[in-house]
Design a protein around this motif. Structure first.
Motif, mmCIF file in Angstrom:
data_model
loop_
_atom_site.group_PDB
_atom_site.id
_atom_site.type_symbol
_atom_site.label_atom_id
_atom_site.label_comp_id
_atom_site.label_asym_id
_atom_site.label_seq_id
_atom_site.Cartn_x
_atom_site.Cartn_y
_atom_site.Cartn_z
ATOM 1 N N UNK A 38 -10.194 -10.435 -8.448
ATOM 2 C CA UNK A 38 -9.523 -11.396 -9.323
ATOM 3 C C UNK A 38 -9.636 -12.810 -8.748
ATOM 4 N N UNK A 39 -8.599 -13.617 -8.964
ATOM 5 C CA UNK A 39 -8.613 -15.002 -8.512
ATOM 6 C C UNK A 39 -8.078 -15.109 -7.079
ATOM 7 N N UNK A 40 -8.097 -16.331 -6.561
ATOM 8 C CA UNK A 40 -7.658 -16.576 -5.187
ATOM 9 C C UNK A 40 -6.190 -16.192 -5.007
ATOM 10 N N UNK A 41 -5.340 -16.587 -5.931
ATOM 11 C CA UNK A 41 -3.916 -16.274 -5.824
ATOM 12 C C UNK A 41 -3.649 -14.782 -5.812
ATOM 13 N N UNK A 42 -4.361 -14.025 -6.653
ATOM 14 C CA UNK A 42 -4.204 -12.564 -6.667
ATOM 15 C C UNK A 42 -4.565 -11.968 -5.314
ATOM 16 N N UNK A 43 -5.640 -12.501 -4.715
ATOM 17 C CA UNK A 43 -6.053 -12.004 -3.409
ATOM 18 C C UNK A 43 -5.028 -12.312 -2.332
ATOM 19 N N UNK A 44 -4.473 -13.523 -2.347
ATOM 20 C CA UNK A 44 -3.468 -13.898 -1.362
ATOM 21 C C UNK A 44 -2.204 -13.056 -1.503
ATOM 22 N N UNK A 45 -1.931 -12.599 -2.727
ATOM 23 C CA UNK A 45 -0.693 -11.870 -3.002
ATOM 24 C C UNK A 45 -0.703 -10.437 -2.498
ATOM 25 N N UNK A 46 -1.886 -9.867 -2.232
ATOM 26 C CA UNK A 46 -1.924 -8.450 -1.836
ATOM 27 C C UNK A 46 -1.848 -8.252 -0.328
ATOM 28 N N UNK A 47 -1.633 -9.329 0.421
ATOM 29 C CA UNK A 47 -1.530 -9.162 1.866
ATOM 30 C C UNK A 47 -0.394 -8.244 2.306
ATOM 31 N N UNK A 48 0.722 -8.155 1.578
ATOM 32 C CA UNK A 48 1.721 -7.155 1.984
ATOM 33 C C UNK A 48 1.157 -5.733 2.021
ATOM 34 N N UNK A 49 0.284 -5.387 1.071
ATOM 35 C CA UNK A 49 -0.322 -4.052 1.088
ATOM 36 C C UNK A 49 -1.238 -3.914 2.300
ATOM 37 N N UNK A 50 -2.058 -4.938 2.519
ATOM 38 C CA UNK A 50 -2.997 -4.909 3.639
ATOM 39 C C UNK A 50 -2.245 -4.746 4.958
ATOM 40 N N UNK A 51 -1.199 -5.549 5.147
ATOM 41 C CA UNK A 51 -0.459 -5.503 6.409
ATOM 42 C C UNK A 51 0.256 -4.161 6.588
ATOM 43 N N UNK A 52 0.750 -3.592 5.510
ATOM 44 C CA UNK A 52 1.425 -2.294 5.605
ATOM 45 C C UNK A 52 0.443 -1.204 6.032
ATOM 46 N N UNK A 53 -0.762 -1.217 5.460
ATOM 47 C CA UNK A 53 -1.753 -0.210 5.809
ATOM 48 C C UNK A 53 -2.292 -0.421 7.218
ATOM 49 N N UNK A 54 -2.451 -1.685 7.620
ATOM 50 C CA UNK A 54 -2.875 -1.958 8.995
ATOM 51 C C UNK A 54 -1.823 -1.468 9.992
ATOM 52 N N UNK A 55 -0.558 -1.651 9.658
ATOM 53 C CA UNK A 55 0.518 -1.210 10.549
ATOM 54 C C UNK A 55 0.536 0.312 10.707
ATOM 55 N N UNK A 56 -0.005 1.014 9.728
ATOM 56 C CA UNK A 56 -0.084 2.472 9.806
ATOM 57 C C UNK A 56 -1.344 2.937 10.521
ATOM 58 N N UNK A 57 -2.186 1.968 10.928
ATOM 59 C CA UNK A 57 -3.403 2.269 11.696
ATOM 60 C C UNK A 57 -4.310 3.256 10.951
ATOM 61 N N UNK A 58 -4.565 2.944 9.670
ATOM 62 C CA UNK A 58 -5.474 3.795 8.912
ATOM 63 C C UNK A 58 -6.863 3.717 9.533
ATOM 64 N N UNK A 59 -7.644 4.755 9.340
ATOM 65 C CA UNK A 59 -8.984 4.809 9.933
ATOM 66 C C UNK A 59 -9.959 3.855 9.250
ATOM 67 N N UNK A 60 -9.774 3.668 7.941
ATOM 68 C CA UNK A 60 -10.702 2.828 7.174
ATOM 69 C C UNK A 60 -9.962 2.178 6.025
ATOM 70 N N UNK A 61 -10.125 0.875 5.914
ATOM 71 C CA UNK A 61 -9.504 0.107 4.829
ATOM 72 C C UNK A 61 -10.557 -0.789 4.213
#
Length: 348
Positions: A38-61
Protein backbone atom coordinates in the motif's frame (compact mmCIF):
# COMPACT_ATOMS: atom_id res chain seq x y z
CA UNK A 1 -19.87 -1.25 -11.64
CA UNK A 2 -22.80 -0.94 -9.18
CA UNK A 3 -21.84 -1.36 -5.54
CA UNK A 4 -24.00 -4.47 -5.10
CA UNK A 5 -22.22 -6.12 -8.05
CA UNK A 6 -18.84 -5.42 -6.44
CA UNK A 7 -20.03 -6.88 -3.14
CA UNK A 8 -21.38 -9.98 -4.90
CA UNK A 9 -18.15 -10.41 -6.86
CA UNK A 10 -16.07 -10.17 -3.70
CA UNK A 11 -18.31 -12.67 -1.92
CA UNK A 12 -17.84 -15.14 -4.78
CA UNK A 13 -14.07 -14.62 -4.64
CA UNK A 14 -14.10 -15.26 -0.91
CA UNK A 15 -15.93 -18.55 -1.41
CA UNK A 16 -13.64 -19.64 -4.24
CA UNK A 17 -10.39 -18.92 -2.34
CA UNK A 18 -11.59 -19.88 1.15
CA UNK A 19 -10.25 -22.84 3.10
CA UNK A 20 -10.25 -24.22 6.64
CA UNK A 21 -7.28 -23.02 8.73
CA UNK A 22 -5.80 -24.57 11.85
CA UNK A 23 -7.13 -23.48 15.23
CA UNK A 24 -5.58 -20.24 16.50
CA UNK A 25 -2.32 -21.10 18.29
CA UNK A 26 -0.05 -18.01 18.50
CA UNK A 27 2.72 -19.92 20.29
CA UNK A 28 3.24 -22.08 17.20
CA UNK A 29 4.08 -19.18 14.86
CA UNK A 30 7.59 -19.68 13.44
CA UNK A 31 7.13 -18.43 9.87
CA UNK A 32 5.01 -15.35 9.12
CA UNK A 33 4.10 -13.06 6.22
CA UNK A 34 2.58 -9.57 6.40
CA UNK A 35 0.78 -8.34 3.28
CA UNK A 36 0.95 -4.54 2.91
CA UNK A 37 1.53 -3.42 -0.71
CA UNK A 38 0.00 0.00 0.00
CA UNK A 39 1.11 3.57 0.69
CA UNK A 40 3.87 4.86 2.96
CA UNK A 41 1.51 5.54 5.88
CA UNK A 42 0.06 2.01 5.72
CA UNK A 43 3.57 0.60 5.85
CA UNK A 44 4.56 2.75 8.83
CA UNK A 45 1.39 1.67 10.65
CA UNK A 46 2.16 -2.07 10.66
CA UNK A 47 5.30 -1.79 12.76
CA UNK A 48 3.42 -2.98 15.87
CA UNK A 49 2.88 -6.32 14.10
CA UNK A 50 6.50 -6.47 12.98
CA UNK A 51 7.82 -5.68 16.46
CA UNK A 52 5.51 -8.22 18.10
CA UNK A 53 6.68 -11.00 15.78
CA UNK A 54 10.33 -10.01 16.19
CA UNK A 55 9.90 -10.14 19.97
CA UNK A 56 8.68 -13.73 19.58
CA UNK A 57 11.89 -14.57 17.68
CA UNK A 58 10.12 -16.14 14.72
CA UNK A 59 12.39 -18.08 12.37
CA UNK A 60 11.30 -16.20 9.25
CA UNK A 61 9.38 -12.99 8.72
CA UNK A 62 8.48 -11.53 5.32
CA UNK A 63 6.85 -8.20 4.51
CA UNK A 64 5.12 -7.89 1.14
CA UNK A 65 5.39 -4.21 0.18
CA UNK A 66 4.65 -2.01 -2.80
CA UNK A 67 7.38 -0.14 -4.66
CA UNK A 68 6.04 3.00 -2.98
CA UNK A 69 6.35 1.86 0.64
CA UNK A 70 9.29 -0.56 0.36
CA UNK A 71 11.77 2.07 1.73
CA UNK A 72 9.78 2.03 4.99
CA UNK A 73 11.15 -1.48 5.59
CA UNK A 74 14.69 -0.96 4.30
CA UNK A 75 16.46 -1.17 7.65
CA UNK A 76 14.58 -4.36 8.56
CA UNK A 77 16.64 -6.28 6.00
CA UNK A 78 19.69 -6.02 8.27
CA UNK A 79 17.52 -7.48 11.06
CA UNK A 80 16.80 -10.60 9.01
CA UNK A 81 13.36 -9.58 7.70
CA UNK A 82 12.72 -10.48 4.07
CA UNK A 83 11.07 -7.74 2.00
CA UNK A 84 9.28 -8.66 -1.21
CA UNK A 85 7.57 -6.17 -3.52
CA UNK A 86 4.71 -6.17 -5.98
CA UNK A 87 4.02 -3.16 -8.22
CA UNK A 88 0.78 -2.36 -6.36
CA UNK A 89 -1.92 -4.19 -4.47
CA UNK A 90 -4.26 -4.23 -7.48
CA UNK A 91 -1.74 -6.11 -9.62
CA UNK A 92 -3.61 -9.33 -8.96
CA UNK A 93 -1.34 -11.50 -11.07
CA UNK A 94 1.75 -10.36 -9.19
CA UNK A 95 0.02 -10.83 -5.82
CA UNK A 96 -1.04 -14.40 -6.64
CA UNK A 97 2.31 -15.33 -8.18
CA UNK A 98 4.22 -14.09 -5.13
CA UNK A 99 1.96 -16.04 -2.75
CA UNK A 100 2.54 -19.24 -4.74
CA UNK A 101 6.29 -18.66 -4.83
CA UNK A 102 6.52 -18.02 -1.08
CA UNK A 103 4.61 -21.22 -0.39
CA UNK A 104 6.85 -23.13 -2.80
CA UNK A 105 10.02 -21.79 -1.15
CA UNK A 106 8.99 -22.04 2.50
CA UNK A 107 6.41 -24.80 2.60
CA UNK A 108 3.71 -24.45 5.23
CA UNK A 109 3.66 -20.89 6.56
CA UNK A 110 2.24 -20.47 10.05
CA UNK A 111 0.75 -16.98 9.88
CA UNK A 112 -0.39 -14.52 7.23
CA UNK A 113 -1.42 -11.03 8.36
CA UNK A 114 -3.50 -9.15 5.80
CA UNK A 115 -2.70 -5.46 6.40
CA UNK A 116 -4.33 -4.10 3.24
CA UNK A 117 -6.78 -2.19 5.44
CA UNK A 118 -10.12 -3.47 4.22
CA UNK A 119 -11.62 -6.68 2.88
CA UNK A 120 -10.12 -6.51 -0.61
CA UNK A 121 -9.57 -8.70 -3.64
CA UNK A 122 -5.76 -8.62 -3.24
CA UNK A 123 -6.14 -9.95 0.30
CA UNK A 124 -8.45 -12.72 -0.87
CA UNK A 125 -6.09 -13.74 -3.67
CA UNK A 126 -2.99 -13.69 -1.47
CA UNK A 127 -4.52 -15.57 1.46
CA UNK A 128 -6.15 -18.12 -0.83
CA UNK A 129 -2.91 -18.87 -2.69
CA UNK A 130 -0.56 -18.77 0.32
CA UNK A 131 -2.78 -21.04 2.45
CA UNK A 132 -1.05 -20.29 5.74
CA UNK A 133 -2.05 -22.34 8.76
CA UNK A 134 -3.55 -19.20 10.35
CA UNK A 135 -4.65 -15.81 9.00
CA UNK A 136 -5.21 -12.56 10.86
CA UNK A 137 -6.75 -9.18 9.98
CA UNK A 138 -8.92 -6.52 11.58
CA UNK A 139 -10.96 -6.16 8.37
CA UNK A 140 -14.43 -7.62 7.85
CA UNK A 141 -13.84 -10.65 5.62
CA UNK A 142 -16.43 -13.42 5.36
CA UNK A 143 -13.77 -16.11 4.92
CA UNK A 144 -13.39 -18.86 7.49
CA UNK A 145 -9.68 -18.79 6.63
CA UNK A 146 -9.34 -15.79 8.96
CA UNK A 147 -9.21 -16.26 12.73
CA UNK A 148 -12.42 -14.99 14.31
CA UNK A 149 -12.07 -13.01 17.52
CA UNK A 150 -15.62 -11.74 17.79
CA UNK A 151 -16.13 -7.98 17.97
CA UNK A 152 -13.89 -6.27 15.39
CA UNK A 153 -11.37 -3.62 16.35
CA UNK A 154 -13.00 -0.18 16.20
CA UNK A 155 -12.12 2.29 13.46
CA UNK A 156 -12.06 5.39 15.70
CA UNK A 157 -8.39 5.08 16.67
CA UNK A 158 -5.08 5.71 14.84
CA UNK A 159 -4.12 2.83 12.58
CA UNK A 160 -1.04 1.68 14.56
CA UNK A 161 -3.20 1.60 17.70
CA UNK A 162 -5.69 -0.69 15.97
CA UNK A 163 -2.90 -3.14 15.20
CA UNK A 164 -1.47 -3.03 18.72
CA UNK A 165 -4.93 -3.67 20.19
CA UNK A 166 -5.51 -6.59 17.84
CA UNK A 167 -2.09 -8.09 18.60
CA UNK A 168 -2.78 -7.97 22.33
CA UNK A 169 -6.29 -9.35 21.86
CA UNK A 170 -5.08 -12.41 19.94
CA UNK A 171 -2.21 -13.21 22.29
CA UNK A 172 0.73 -12.25 20.07
CA UNK A 173 2.15 -9.80 22.60
CA UNK A 174 1.90 -6.28 23.93
CA UNK A 175 3.51 -3.53 21.83
CA UNK A 176 3.13 0.21 21.54
CA UNK A 177 0.79 1.42 18.80
CA UNK A 178 2.94 3.91 16.92
CA UNK A 179 4.12 4.76 13.42
CA UNK A 180 7.73 3.89 12.62
CA UNK A 181 10.10 4.64 9.78
CA UNK A 182 13.65 3.62 10.71
CA UNK A 183 16.36 5.46 8.75
CA UNK A 184 19.55 3.74 7.51
CA UNK A 185 22.59 4.94 9.45
CA UNK A 186 24.43 6.40 6.44
CA UNK A 187 21.45 8.57 5.43
CA UNK A 188 20.79 9.61 9.02
CA UNK A 189 24.40 10.70 9.51
CA UNK A 190 24.54 12.64 6.24
CA UNK A 191 21.34 14.56 6.96
CA UNK A 192 22.25 15.14 10.60
CA UNK A 193 25.57 16.73 9.63
CA UNK A 194 23.88 19.08 7.16
CA UNK A 195 21.04 19.91 9.58
CA UNK A 196 23.51 20.67 12.39
CA UNK A 197 25.20 23.28 10.21
CA UNK A 198 21.83 24.86 9.36
CA UNK A 199 20.61 24.98 12.98
CA UNK A 200 16.95 24.69 14.09
CA UNK A 201 14.51 24.77 11.19
CA UNK A 202 10.89 24.19 10.18
CA UNK A 203 10.31 21.29 7.79
CA UNK A 204 7.75 22.74 5.36
CA UNK A 205 6.15 20.14 3.09
CA UNK A 206 4.09 21.46 0.18
CA UNK A 207 2.72 18.35 -1.51
CA UNK A 208 0.45 15.43 -0.71
CA UNK A 209 -0.48 12.40 -2.77
CA UNK A 210 -3.25 14.13 -4.74
CA UNK A 211 -3.78 17.56 -6.31
CA UNK A 212 -6.25 18.67 -3.64
CA UNK A 213 -3.56 18.08 -1.02
CA UNK A 214 -0.86 20.16 -2.76
CA UNK A 215 0.00 23.80 -2.11
CA UNK A 216 0.62 26.07 -5.07
CA UNK A 217 3.65 28.26 -5.55
CA UNK A 218 1.67 31.47 -4.94
CA UNK A 219 0.14 30.14 -1.73
CA UNK A 220 3.46 28.76 -0.54
CA UNK A 221 5.12 32.18 -0.77
CA UNK A 222 2.61 33.78 1.58
CA UNK A 223 2.58 30.87 4.02
CA UNK A 224 6.34 30.44 4.24
CA UNK A 225 6.84 34.14 4.82
CA UNK A 226 4.29 33.96 7.65
CA UNK A 227 5.99 30.98 9.28
CA UNK A 228 9.37 32.69 9.09
CA UNK A 229 7.99 35.83 10.76
CA UNK A 230 6.25 33.70 13.40
CA UNK A 231 9.08 31.34 14.32
CA UNK A 232 12.21 33.18 13.22
CA UNK A 233 13.49 29.89 11.83
CA UNK A 234 14.72 28.92 8.36
CA UNK A 235 12.63 26.40 6.45
CA UNK A 236 13.55 23.22 4.61
CA UNK A 237 11.38 21.83 1.83
CA UNK A 238 11.36 18.07 1.21
CA UNK A 239 10.10 16.99 -2.18
CA UNK A 240 9.25 14.13 -4.48
CA UNK A 241 10.54 14.37 -8.09
CA UNK A 242 7.31 16.09 -9.17
CA UNK A 243 7.83 18.87 -6.60
CA UNK A 244 11.53 19.52 -7.11
CA UNK A 245 11.12 22.51 -9.42
CA UNK A 246 8.76 24.29 -7.01
CA UNK A 247 11.07 23.67 -4.06
CA UNK A 248 14.16 24.89 -5.90
CA UNK A 249 12.40 28.07 -7.09
CA UNK A 250 11.27 28.91 -3.56
CA UNK A 251 14.78 28.33 -2.22
CA UNK A 252 16.15 30.75 -4.81
CA UNK A 253 13.55 33.39 -4.00
CA UNK A 254 13.73 33.34 -0.20
CA UNK A 255 17.07 33.40 1.66
CA UNK A 256 15.49 31.57 4.62
CA UNK A 257 14.27 28.61 2.47
CA UNK A 258 16.54 25.63 1.81
CA UNK A 259 16.56 22.26 0.11
CA UNK A 260 18.82 19.36 0.97
CA UNK A 261 21.92 19.43 -1.28
CA UNK A 262 21.38 15.98 -2.72
CA UNK A 263 18.65 13.64 -3.94
CA UNK A 264 15.59 13.99 -1.71
CA UNK A 265 14.37 10.40 -1.34
CA UNK A 266 11.71 9.28 1.12
CA UNK A 267 14.40 8.23 3.60
CA UNK A 268 16.21 11.57 3.27
CA UNK A 269 12.89 13.34 3.85
CA UNK A 270 12.33 11.19 6.94
CA UNK A 271 15.70 12.23 8.34
CA UNK A 272 14.91 15.88 7.60
CA UNK A 273 11.71 15.46 9.60
CA UNK A 274 13.59 13.76 12.44
CA UNK A 275 15.92 16.74 12.95
CA UNK A 276 13.33 19.51 12.43
CA UNK A 277 12.23 21.84 15.23
CA UNK A 278 8.67 21.70 13.84
CA UNK A 279 6.87 20.27 10.83
CA UNK A 280 4.17 21.58 8.52
CA UNK A 281 2.43 19.32 6.01
CA UNK A 282 -0.82 18.57 4.24
CA UNK A 283 -2.35 15.18 5.07
CA UNK A 284 0.32 12.80 3.77
CA UNK A 285 3.21 10.56 4.89
CA UNK A 286 5.27 13.48 6.25
CA UNK A 287 2.70 13.85 9.05
CA UNK A 288 3.13 10.19 10.02
CA UNK A 289 6.92 10.49 9.95
CA UNK A 290 6.61 13.49 12.28
CA UNK A 291 4.47 11.29 14.55
CA UNK A 292 7.13 8.57 14.48
CA UNK A 293 9.78 11.04 15.68
CA UNK A 294 7.42 13.08 17.88
CA UNK A 295 8.12 16.36 16.12
CA UNK A 296 5.73 19.29 16.77
CA UNK A 297 3.34 19.20 13.82
CA UNK A 298 0.86 21.42 12.02
CA UNK A 299 -1.23 19.28 9.65
CA UNK A 300 -3.80 20.44 7.10
CA UNK A 301 -6.71 18.10 6.39
CA UNK A 302 -9.71 18.21 4.12
CA UNK A 303 -11.23 15.21 5.93
CA UNK A 304 -10.58 14.49 9.60
CA UNK A 305 -9.91 10.75 9.82
CA UNK A 306 -8.89 9.35 13.20
CA UNK A 307 -6.68 6.76 11.49
CA UNK A 308 -4.30 9.35 10.07
CA UNK A 309 -4.26 12.27 12.49
CA UNK A 310 -0.94 13.48 13.92
CA UNK A 311 0.24 11.57 16.98
CA UNK A 312 3.03 13.93 18.02
CA UNK A 313 2.64 15.27 21.56
CA UNK A 314 2.41 18.82 20.21
CA UNK A 315 0.21 19.05 17.13
CA UNK A 316 -2.44 21.23 15.56
CA UNK A 317 -4.89 20.41 12.77
CA UNK A 318 -6.15 23.01 10.32
CA UNK A 319 -9.37 21.75 8.77
CA UNK A 320 -9.88 22.87 5.19
CA UNK A 321 -12.68 21.96 2.77
CA UNK A 322 -12.39 20.58 -0.77
CA UNK A 323 -8.77 21.69 -1.18
CA UNK A 324 -6.12 22.19 1.50
CA UNK A 325 -5.58 25.78 0.36
CA UNK A 326 -9.18 26.85 0.92
CA UNK A 327 -9.07 26.97 4.70
CA UNK A 328 -5.34 27.60 5.01
CA UNK A 329 -4.84 31.29 5.75
CA UNK A 330 -1.61 32.88 7.01
CA UNK A 331 -3.42 33.87 10.22
CA UNK A 332 -4.56 30.32 11.00
CA UNK A 333 -1.10 28.98 10.21
CA UNK A 334 0.62 31.55 12.45
CA UNK A 335 -1.69 30.75 15.36
CA UNK A 336 -1.12 27.02 14.91
CA UNK A 337 2.65 27.45 14.99
CA UNK A 338 2.44 29.56 18.14
CA UNK A 339 0.77 26.58 19.82
CA UNK A 340 3.11 23.81 18.59
CA UNK A 341 6.28 25.88 18.75
CA UNK A 342 5.66 28.06 21.84
CA UNK A 343 9.03 29.83 21.70
CA UNK A 344 7.81 31.47 18.47
CA UNK A 345 5.61 33.74 20.60
CA UNK A 346 8.81 35.46 21.79
CA UNK A 347 9.55 36.51 18.19
CA UNK A 348 6.43 38.69 17.99
Amino acid sequence: MPRWNKALGRRLLERWYDYTPDSWQPDTVRKAVILCPKSVGDGMAIYPIIRALQARHVDWLCVVASHRNAPVFETLKSEGVEVQTVPRDRDYKAVKTLARNLRKRHGSIDLCVDATGHATSPGIYFVGKLKARMNLTYSAYNMQAFADFGQPITYDTPLPTRWSKLIEKVGLGSVEGRFELPIPANIDQEVHQWASELGPYVLFNLDGGADYRCISMAKAKALMDTVHKTTGLPQVIPYAPSGEQKAVQLAKQFPFVHTFPGPCSLLVSAALVKYAAAVFSPDTSIVHIASAYNRPTVGVYTVIDSAWQPQATLHEIIHSTDHVEQGLTPERLANAFKRVYPSSAEIL
